[in-house]
Motif scaffolding. Structure first.
Motif, PDB file in Angstrom:
ATOM      1  N   UNK A  15       0.838  -1.201   0.000  1.00  0.00           N
ATOM      2  CA  UNK A  15       0.000   0.000   0.000  1.00  0.00           C
ATOM      3  C   UNK A  15       0.872   1.251   0.000  1.00  0.00           C
ATOM      4  N   UNK A  16       1.945   1.192   0.812  1.00  0.00           N
ATOM      5  CA  UNK A  16       2.793   2.367   0.935  1.00  0.00           C
ATOM      6  C   UNK A  16       3.501   2.665  -0.381  1.00  0.00           C
ATOM      7  N   UNK A  17       3.851   1.606  -1.098  1.00  0.00           N
ATOM      8  CA  UNK A  17       4.514   1.831  -2.400  1.00  0.00           C
ATOM      9  C   UNK A  17       3.548   2.466  -3.387  1.00  0.00           C
ATOM     10  N   UNK A  33       1.091   4.425  -2.598  1.00  0.00           N
ATOM     11  CA  UNK A  33       1.015   5.828  -2.203  1.00  0.00           C
ATOM     12  C   UNK A  33       2.244   6.582  -2.688  1.00  0.00           C
ATOM     13  N   UNK A  34       3.423   5.941  -2.562  1.00  0.00           N
ATOM     14  CA  UNK A  34       4.646   6.600  -2.996  1.00  0.00           C
ATOM     15  C   UNK A  34       4.611   6.880  -4.490  1.00  0.00           C
ATOM     16  N   UNK A  92       2.467   9.814  -5.029  1.00  0.00           N
ATOM     17  CA  UNK A  92       3.182  10.982  -4.523  1.00  0.00           C
ATOM     18  C   UNK A  92       4.273  11.401  -5.501  1.00  0.00           C
ATOM     19  N   UNK A 116       2.818  13.018  -8.554  1.00  0.00           N
ATOM     20  CA  UNK A 116       2.354  14.373  -8.275  1.00  0.00           C
ATOM     21  C   UNK A 116       3.529  15.337  -8.222  1.00  0.00           C
ATOM     22  N   UNK A 117       4.584  14.942  -7.481  1.00  0.00           N
ATOM     23  CA  UNK A 117       5.738  15.838  -7.331  1.00  0.00           C
ATOM     24  C   UNK A 117       6.406  16.051  -8.683  1.00  0.00           C
ATOM     25  N   UNK A 120       4.397  18.475 -10.685  1.00  0.00           N
ATOM     26  CA  UNK A 120       4.578  19.828 -10.160  1.00  0.00           C
ATOM     27  C   UNK A 120       5.935  20.385 -10.573  1.00  0.00           C
ATOM     28  N   UNK A 121       6.963  19.517 -10.528  1.00  0.00           N
ATOM     29  CA  UNK A 121       8.305  19.950 -10.930  1.00  0.00           C
ATOM     30  C   UNK A 121       8.317  20.373 -12.389  1.00  0.00           C
ATOM     31  N   UNK A 174       5.860  21.418 -14.098  1.00  0.00           N
ATOM     32  CA  UNK A 174       5.144  22.688 -14.194  1.00  0.00           C
ATOM     33  C   UNK A 174       6.040  23.833 -13.747  1.00  0.00           C
ATOM     34  N   UNK A 175       6.787  23.602 -12.638  1.00  0.00           N
ATOM     35  CA  UNK A 175       7.637  24.657 -12.095  1.00  0.00           C
ATOM     36  C   UNK A 175       8.749  25.011 -13.072  1.00  0.00           C
ATOM     37  N   UNK A 213       6.800  26.406 -16.766  1.00  0.00           N
ATOM     38  CA  UNK A 213       5.941  27.600 -16.877  1.00  0.00           C
ATOM     39  C   UNK A 213       6.751  28.866 -16.594  1.00  0.00           C
ATOM     40  N   UNK A 226       9.265  23.783  -3.437  1.00  0.00           N
ATOM     41  CA  UNK A 226       8.621  23.540  -4.732  1.00  0.00           C
ATOM     42  C   UNK A 226       7.273  24.228  -4.809  1.00  0.00           C
ATOM     43  N   UNK A 246       6.284  27.275  -7.292  1.00  0.00           N
ATOM     44  CA  UNK A 246       5.239  27.020  -8.280  1.00  0.00           C
ATOM     45  C   UNK A 246       4.061  27.958  -8.090  1.00  0.00           C
ATOM     46  N   UNK A 305       4.487  31.716  -8.641  1.00  0.00           N
ATOM     47  CA  UNK A 305       4.637  32.071 -10.057  1.00  0.00           C
ATOM     48  C   UNK A 305       3.318  31.916 -10.815  1.00  0.00           C
ATOM     49  N   UNK A 328       3.411   8.527   3.167  1.00  0.00           N
ATOM     50  CA  UNK A 328       4.334   7.665   2.433  1.00  0.00           C
ATOM     51  C   UNK A 328       5.429   7.125   3.345  1.00  0.00           C
TER      52      UNK A 328
END
Lengths: 671, 220
Positions: A649-651, A653-654, A657, A660-661, A664-665, A667-668, A671, B110, B114, B117, B145
């Motif tokens: 389960x934890x994997x 979730x990882x 996660x 998602x990160x 986001x990266x 996008x960062x 953009x 992060x 993000x 911006x 996690x």
């Protein structure tokens, strides 16, 4: 009453009602008669309405049903192109229903066939009537699924499950390609209606992409090489009247989809598109018929021959595209009419041949030609109808196959008018390929008829065969008559196709009805003309005279004597000239390259009593070079991904996660 | 006054992020629950302050919901569950405390980079709020996690929800319905996970989710 779209939709509703009836009357004794009777009547009505639409040159009518997507509804439209294909679909449907009235009584599991048969017919009608992308795709998928269910009717027989699986995969792939094509066409803000797509401009790169996707999507349904692999598996697996529908009619619905999108919605793409379609068509024609020649299963042979005919039709459509791109409207109309004429003809004779194969299957239980033979004595009526189909599909006058192929070649001969050198060279080359395919087709059907119906019976079941029932014979003879009529009255068909060509190409072929003695003149009298009636009269007269002279001057009576036994005392029927023997010269010429055919002779040394043996290794290169690596790759990745099913389960979730990160990266950074 | 309003909102949201960090290094269950209660309390304060600043009385309801459910009922209930089930009170972490803290800092950086911006056009209050809210959400996920214990995963999940509520209240004009639904979703999640905990406990005598994996015959 003006023929309109509403009547066609009512017919479809009636067909769907018949499906419900078939489900309700499951396993009742009368249900076979009732269902096929109902589909026969409905198909005839729909055919008559579609035909009167074409003859009356009626205006296109539209209707919107409030079903489907809530803000869109379902749009249906009947125009000349749709009416022509409706006529093809429903005539094929009527013939198959008539045949089914007799053939269906031998069905071991009628409850697996009866509900899907009318649904399949309804699906094909709906695809042709659909007037928005969503309805089109939905109906297309409905048609695929209904036919898949029919393929799986005898699911316990060996290979049928595999056939169904391959068909399902290919059909899904085709629908995916169509989905993407319509996605591109309806683009941002154009909308899903065909009218909106038609009026919107399409960039050249987009048009090229849509054409490629349509070749994949419609091509996989129609059987373009190398997407043809499911046809020879699935078409023979279904009951014979359904095989006839799938081969004779459903491939035509795919061609309708191609014409609708590429000619109608997309607007004419450039001449290079014509070359692509042309070359694919030519290659498909030759490959299809070579496969057919190597085949000994009569239904598979017919399915491969369908691939050849689809190739001829696509080549002709490619010609139409090339002519249209260069503004040669009359030549484009000629090529387009030839393609549609061949669509019609192929639906006649391919259905007829599948019915014949079904009759053989009913009375002998055998599809392998090497176990048949001598059926002309046991099943004279079936043999004659099958012979007519063979002559027609081999493009011999005075039957219909000759006319459409002749028209295709007339269009090929217009290639010097084309300005581009690429086309000037390619069109005659493809013409040569088509000529080769036509010749090989004749050889193939000499083989099919000769091995199945002539000679002596190769197995006890073939020796004990009997004639089939009247309904089946009526269906076969009806189609045979249509093959003959379309062959000697081609002018009527060409004039009937004029509104379709007018609507799609913007030009039409010259009016043929005024030409004397039922001649057809595709371009000008000085160039070429053909008179089926004259050829028929000449053939009949010459043949009668020959028969008369032979009987008059040689011998008066038919003599039956022992066949020459080649010096063997008591040759077994298995020692006859077989289908494989017939195909051997052609296999030696083409097969070494195309099928990697290798012959091994195992000759025992003198004194050794074991028999000599000749083995032939053949490889289907399309399977081995394209599909096998593809399946292996899919399995490889599926195996890797399979491990994802057994994480903690934890994997999991990882994973979420990390995704998602990462997003986001991205996008960062971007953009 | 506008400056003061902004500063206090900033302070409370920043406090929330800080408390999320505190969650990261707890290795005792009771302590973790207490920190979570504090988290919820600060959230309630923050929401109440937003209600006052935005002059939106319905946000007070959200604040009360946060206070009553998240700061009182849920921590108390979890306390009782731990006591009843006799769960081991130290938390087994999958990743060391140090790397976790470093990762948490990276995540906050992060989300700042993000959000500040992307939301250039929004008003400063909402911008800061959204940036902090995203940090809280990411830190909540990080808690989930890096812990092996089911109770601490529940806590991580609910701190994640706190981040969502913070984001929802920071934006002006969010209707009450949304907040109520968020509150209810947490309640339902709590019930479901509670039942789930009982089930695991009944079957395996532990709430370490590693036991589930062992039961399925897999290696970690």
């Amino acid at each position: 009453m003006i023929p309109g779209v509403d009547q066609q939709v009512w017919c479809v509703a009636a067909l769907l009602g018949t499906t419900l009836l078939a489900i309700a009357a499951n396993r009742s004794n009368k249900s076979t008669t009732v269902v096929y009777g109902a589909t026969l009547v409905i198909s005839l009505i729909a055919f008559a309405r579609a035909l009167s639409f074409l003859v009356a040159h009626a205006e296109a009518t539209e209707m919107v049903l409030p079903i489907g997507l809530p803000w869109l509804g379902s749009h249906f439209r009947l125009d000349a192109l749709a009416a022509f294909f409706l006529a093809v679909v429903n005539l094929g449907g009527a013939a198959a229903s008539l045949y089914g009235l007799g053939y269906g009584s031998h069905e071991s599991a009628p409850h697996r066939v009866l509900p899907f048969f009318p649904a399949f017919l309804a699906g094909m009608n709906l695809v042709v009537l659909a007037d928005d992308a969503f309805t089109f795709l939905l109906c297309w998928e409905f048609m695929s699924l209904a036919s898949w269910a029919l393929v799986m009717a005898h699911h316990r027989e060996a290979d049928n499950a595999r056939a169904g699986y391959v068909y399902l995969v290919m059909a899904s792939f085709g629908t995916l390609a169509l989905l993407l094509a319509f996605g591109l066409l309806s683009g941002a803000g154009v909308g899903y209606g065909f009218a909106a797509i038609r009026s919107a401009p399409h960039a050249p790169s987009e048009a090229a992409l849509v054409l490629a996707l349509m070749l994949l999507g419609a091509g996989s349904k129609a059987g373009l090489v190398p997407l043809h692999v499911w046809l020879p598996l699935a078409h023979p697996a279904a009951p014979s009247h359904v095989s006839a529908l799938m081969s004779g009619v459903m491939t035509k619905v795919a061609i309708y989809g191609f014409i609708r999108v590429v000619f109608d919605l997309l607007g004419p793409p450039g001449w290079s598109a014509g070359i692509v379609v042309l070359v694919l068509g030519g290659a498909t024609a030759v490959m299809g018929i070579l496969y057919a020649l190597m085949e000994n299963d009569i239904k598979r042979l017919l399915a491969y021959s369908t691939i050849e005919n689809v190739g001829v039709i696509f080549a002709s459509l490619g010609l139409a595209l090339a002519f249209q791109a260069n503004g040669l409207g009359l030549a484009a109309a000629l090529a387009f009419t030839a393609a549609l004429f061949h669509v019609l003809n192929h639906s006649f004779f391919k259905s007829l041949l599948f019915f014949g194969a079904g009759a053989v299957l009913t009375s002998t239980g055998e599809r392998d030609m090497e176990k048949l033979g001598g059926l002309i004595h046991r099943m004279p009526l079936t043999s004659f109808a099958f012979l007519v189909g063979c002559v027609a599909i081999s493009a011999l006058p005075p039957f219909n196959g000759f006319v459409s192929e002749w028209l295709v070649f007339q269009a090929v001969l217009r290639s010097p008018d084309l300005p581009q050198w690429g086309l000037k060279i390619m069109v005659p080359a493809v013409g040569a390929l088509l000529a080769l395919a036509a010749a090989l087709a004749a050889a193939c059907f000499v083989k099919a008829f000769g091995v199945t119906f002539l000679g002596r019976a190769r197995s006890p079941v073939a020796a004990a065969a009997g004639e089939v029932d009247r309904c089946s014979l009526a269906a076969m003879y009806g189609l045979a008559a249509l093959c003959f009529l379309a062959g000697i009255l081609p002018g009527l068909v060409i004039d009937g196709l004029a509104p379709v060509a007018q609507a799609i190409i913007g030009h039409r072929m010259p009016v043929q009805a005024n030409d004397p003695w039922l001649s057809i003149v595709p371009i000008a009298e000085s160039r070429s003309s053909y008179n089926g009636l004259l050829v028929f009269v000449f053939i009949t007269a010459a043949a009668s005279l020959a028969v008369y002279f032979i009987h008059r001057f040689a011998s008066r009576a038919i003599r039956r004597g022992p066949a020459w036994g080649c010096g063997f005392a008591d040759p077994t029927p298995a020692a006859q000239y077989s289908g494989a023997s017939f195909a051997q010269p052609i296999r030696r010429v083409f097969g070494t390259l195309i099928f990697q055919a290798r012959e091994h002779v195992d000759m025992p040394s003198p004194g050794d009593p074991r028999p000599a043996r000749l083995t032939v290794d053949m490889h289907d290169l399309v399977w081995e070079r394209l599909y096998t690596p593809l399946t292996k790759a899919v399995w490889f990745f599926a195996d890797r991904l399979n491990q994802l099913q057994f994480l903690t389960i934890r994997r999991y979730l990882s994973l979420v996660f990390a995704t998602l990160v990462t997003l986001l990266l991205v996008l960062a950074i971007w953009s | 006054m506008p400056n003061l309003a902004f500063d206090i909102a900033h302070l409370l949201a920043g406090g929330l992020v800080l408390i999320s960090f505190m969650m990261l290094y707890q290795d005792r269950l009771y302590a973790l629950l207490n920190i979570f209660a504090l988290h919820a309390l600060v959230l309630a304060l923050s929401v109440a302050w937003q209600a006052y600043v935005q002059n939106a009385p319905h946000l007070y309801v959200t604040a009360v919901i946060a206070l009553v459910f998240k700061a009182i009922i849920i921590p108390v209930a979890l306390h009782r569950i731990i006591k009843q089930l006799g769960i081991h009170r130290d938390i087994e972490t999958a990743v060391g405390i140090g790397p976790t803290m470093l990762a948490g800092m990276g995540l906050v950086a992060l989300s700042m980079v993000l959000m500040l911006r992307v939301t250039g056009a929004a008003d400063p209050l909402a911008r800061e709020d959204l940036a902090f809210a995203l940090s809280v959400v990411l830190l909540g996920l990080l808690v989930m996690v890096t812990r092996r214990n089911a109770v601490s995963q529940v806590v991580g999940f609910m701190s994640l929800e706190n981040g969502l509520v913070l984001a929802a209240t920071g934006a002006k004009g969010m209707p009450l319905v949304v907040e109520i639904s968020v509150a209810f979703s947490i309640l339902i999640a709590f019930i479901v996970i509670g039942v789930f905990l009982f089930r695991i406990r009944e079957r395996f005598d532990t709430v370490d989710i590693g036991a589930l994996d062992e039961f399925r015959g897999e290696r970690r």
